[in-house]
Scaffold this motif. Structure first.
Motif, PDB file in Angstrom:
ATOM      1  N   ALA A  19     118.691   9.222  10.877  1.00 37.40           N
ATOM      2  CA  ALA A  19     117.636   8.028  11.667  1.00 37.40           C
ATOM      3  C   ALA A  19     116.815   7.520  10.791  1.00 37.40           C
ATOM      4  N   ARG A  20     116.071   8.398   9.856  1.00 33.95           N
ATOM      5  CA  ARG A  20     115.052   7.642   8.808  1.00 33.95           C
ATOM      6  C   ARG A  20     115.757   6.755   7.978  1.00 33.95           C
ATOM      7  N   ASP A  21     117.031   7.031   7.457  1.00 35.21           N
ATOM      8  CA  ASP A  21     117.690   6.387   6.676  1.00 35.21           C
ATOM      9  C   ASP A  21     118.041   4.834   6.975  1.00 35.21           C
ATOM     10  N   GLU A  22     118.238   4.581   8.273  1.00 39.49           N
ATOM     11  CA  GLU A  22     118.716   3.487   8.836  1.00 39.49           C
ATOM     12  C   GLU A  22     117.521   2.139   8.717  1.00 39.49           C
ATOM     13  N   PRO A  23     116.341   2.516   9.094  1.00 42.94           N
ATOM     14  CA  PRO A  23     115.199   1.635   9.149  1.00 42.94           C
ATOM     15  C   PRO A  23     114.779   1.786   7.634  1.00 42.94           C
ATOM     16  N   ARG A  24     115.150   2.603   6.770  1.00 46.93           N
ATOM     17  CA  ARG A  24     114.676   2.327   5.189  1.00 46.93           C
ATOM     18  C   ARG A  24     115.684   1.637   4.543  1.00 46.93           C
ATOM     19  N   ALA A  25     117.033   1.615   5.124  1.00 44.08           N
ATOM     20  CA  ALA A  25     117.751   0.443   4.326  1.00 44.08           C
ATOM     21  C   ALA A  25     117.480  -0.910   4.701  1.00 44.08           C
ATOM     22  N   ALA A  26     117.318  -1.014   6.147  1.00 46.07           N
ATOM     23  CA  ALA A  26     117.005  -2.316   6.943  1.00 46.07           C
ATOM     24  C   ALA A  26     115.726  -2.998   6.027  1.00 46.07           C
ATOM     25  N   LEU A  27     114.709  -2.326   5.902  1.00 52.06           N
ATOM     26  CA  LEU A  27     113.368  -2.722   5.320  1.00 52.06           C
ATOM     27  C   LEU A  27     113.439  -2.963   4.018  1.00 52.06           C
ATOM     28  N   LYS A  28     114.340  -2.120   3.265  1.00 51.66           N
ATOM     29  CA  LYS A  28     114.521  -2.326   1.813  1.00 51.66           C
ATOM     30  C   LYS A  28     115.168  -3.873   1.564  1.00 51.66           C
ATOM     31  N   GLY A  29     116.228  -4.144   2.506  1.00 53.89           N
ATOM     32  CA  GLY A  29     116.881  -5.395   2.340  1.00 53.89           C
ATOM     33  C   GLY A  29     115.810  -6.433   2.684  1.00 53.89           C
ATOM     34  N   ALA A  30     114.784  -6.236   3.294  1.00 47.85           N
ATOM     35  CA  ALA A  30     113.777  -7.196   3.519  1.00 47.85           C
ATOM     36  C   ALA A  30     112.596  -7.173   2.541  1.00 47.85           C
ATOM     37  N   VAL A  56     104.441   5.305   9.718  1.00 44.99           N
ATOM     38  CA  VAL A  56     103.196   4.256   9.751  1.00 44.99           C
ATOM     39  C   VAL A  56     102.333   4.638   8.635  1.00 44.99           C
ATOM     40  N   ARG A  57     102.526   5.212   7.735  1.00 47.71           N
ATOM     41  CA  ARG A  57     101.391   5.606   6.523  1.00 47.71           C
ATOM     42  C   ARG A  57     101.667   4.521   5.567  1.00 47.71           C
ATOM     43  N   CYS A  58     101.027   3.519   5.573  1.00 48.01           N
ATOM     44  CA  CYS A  58     101.324   2.742   4.529  1.00 48.01           C
ATOM     45  C   CYS A  58      99.896   1.579   4.401  1.00 48.01           C
ATOM     46  N   THR A  59      99.781   0.821   3.487  1.00 47.50           N
ATOM     47  CA  THR A  59      98.587   0.119   3.263  1.00 47.50           C
ATOM     48  C   THR A  59      98.453  -1.141   4.567  1.00 47.50           C
ATOM     49  N   PRO A  60      97.481  -1.656   4.642  1.00 45.63           N
ATOM     50  CA  PRO A  60      97.272  -2.744   5.510  1.00 45.63           C
ATOM     51  C   PRO A  60      98.140  -3.835   5.231  1.00 45.63           C
ATOM     52  N   GLU A  61      98.323  -3.985   3.845  1.00 46.87           N
ATOM     53  CA  GLU A  61      99.010  -5.414   3.511  1.00 46.87           C
ATOM     54  C   GLU A  61     100.619  -5.001   3.662  1.00 46.87           C
ATOM     55  N   LEU A  62     101.152  -3.818   3.505  1.00 46.95           N
ATOM     56  CA  LEU A  62     102.360  -3.489   3.875  1.00 46.95           C
ATOM     57  C   LEU A  62     102.786  -3.503   5.421  1.00 46.95           C
ATOM     58  N   ALA A  63     101.687  -3.206   6.209  1.00 45.06           N
ATOM     59  CA  ALA A  63     101.810  -3.239   7.576  1.00 45.06           C
ATOM     60  C   ALA A  63     101.772  -4.551   8.114  1.00 45.06           C
ATOM     61  N   ARG A  64     101.261  -5.499   7.582  1.00 45.42           N
ATOM     62  CA  ARG A  64     101.272  -6.943   7.914  1.00 45.42           C
ATOM     63  C   ARG A  64     102.716  -7.475   7.595  1.00 45.42           C
ATOM     64  N   ARG A  65     103.351  -6.987   6.316  1.00 44.37           N
ATOM     65  CA  ARG A  65     104.360  -7.688   5.900  1.00 44.37           C
ATOM     66  C   ARG A  65     105.575  -6.961   6.874  1.00 44.37           C
ATOM     67  N   LEU A  66     105.516  -5.872   7.265  1.00 39.31           N
ATOM     68  CA  LEU A  66     106.481  -5.357   8.088  1.00 39.31           C
ATOM     69  C   LEU A  66     106.421  -5.859   9.315  1.00 39.31           C
ATOM     70  N   ALA A  67     105.238  -6.400  10.076  1.00 42.32           N
ATOM     71  CA  ALA A  67     105.125  -6.926  11.322  1.00 42.32           C
ATOM     72  C   ALA A  67     105.624  -8.414  11.184  1.00 42.32           C
ATOM     73  N   ARG A  68     105.704  -9.147  10.183  1.00 38.29           N
ATOM     74  CA  ARG A  68     106.140 -10.414   9.684  1.00 38.29           C
ATOM     75  C   ARG A  68     107.575 -10.201   9.708  1.00 38.29           C
ATOM     76  N   ALA A  69     108.285  -9.366   9.088  1.00 37.00           N
ATOM     77  CA  ALA A  69     109.756  -9.077   9.030  1.00 37.00           C
ATOM     78  C   ALA A  69     110.434  -8.886  10.298  1.00 37.00           C
ATOM     79  N   VAL A  70     109.746  -8.040  10.969  1.00 33.92           N
ATOM     80  CA  VAL A  70     110.222  -7.605  12.630  1.00 33.92           C
ATOM     81  C   VAL A  70     110.146  -8.812  13.308  1.00 33.92           C
ATOM     82  N   GLY A  71     108.937  -9.329  13.301  1.00 34.21           N
ATOM     83  CA  GLY A  71     108.768 -10.817  13.862  1.00 34.21           C
ATOM     84  C   GLY A  71     109.735 -11.876  13.908  1.00 34.21           C
ATOM     85  N   LYS A  72     110.370 -11.916  12.610  1.00 31.53           N
ATOM     86  CA  LYS A  72     111.399 -12.797  12.196  1.00 31.53           C
ATOM     87  C   LYS A  72     112.844 -12.307  12.870  1.00 31.53           C
TER      88      LYS A  72
END
Length: 75
Positions: A19-30, A56-72
Motif C-alpha cells: 500500500a505504501r508503494d501505490e501513493p509513492r509511485a503516484a506522487l513520484k509521477g507528480a 506525513v514527515r516532510c517539510t512545509p514546502e513539500l506539504a504544500r506541493r502535495l496539497a496542490r497535487a492532490v487538489g488538482k
C-alpha cells in the motif's frame, strides 16, 4: 518461507508495504518524493498488528506541493 513469514501478522505487514508503494509511485509521477513514506513501526507491534502507512514527515514546502497535487485531481 519461514513460519513467521506465513503468519497473519506478516501478511498484514506485507500489505502495508504494498500500500505504501501505490501513493509513492503516484506522487513520484507528480514530482513529489516523501522519503519517510513507510509503514509506521509502532503499528506493526503485537500478535495481530494493524499496520498504518505514515506519509506525513516532510517539510512545509513539500506539504504544500502535495496539497496542490492532490487538489488538482480531487473531484
Amino acid at each position: 518461507m519461514g513460519w513467521a513469514e506465513r503468519t497473519p501478522a506478516a501478511g498484514r505487514i506485507r500489505d502495508a508495504e504494498r500500500a505504501r508503494d501505490e501513493p509513492r509511485a503516484a506522487l513520484k509521477g507528480a514530482g513529489i518524493t516523501l522519503p519517510s513514506l513507510a509503514p509506521d513501526g509502532v503499528s506493526l507491534v503485537g500478535d495481530l498488528p494493524r499496520p498504518l502507512v505514515d506519509p506525513v514527515r516532510c517539510t512545509p514546502e513539500l506539504a504544500r506541493r502535495l496539497a496542490r497535487a492532490v487538489g488538482k485531481v480531487a473531484p
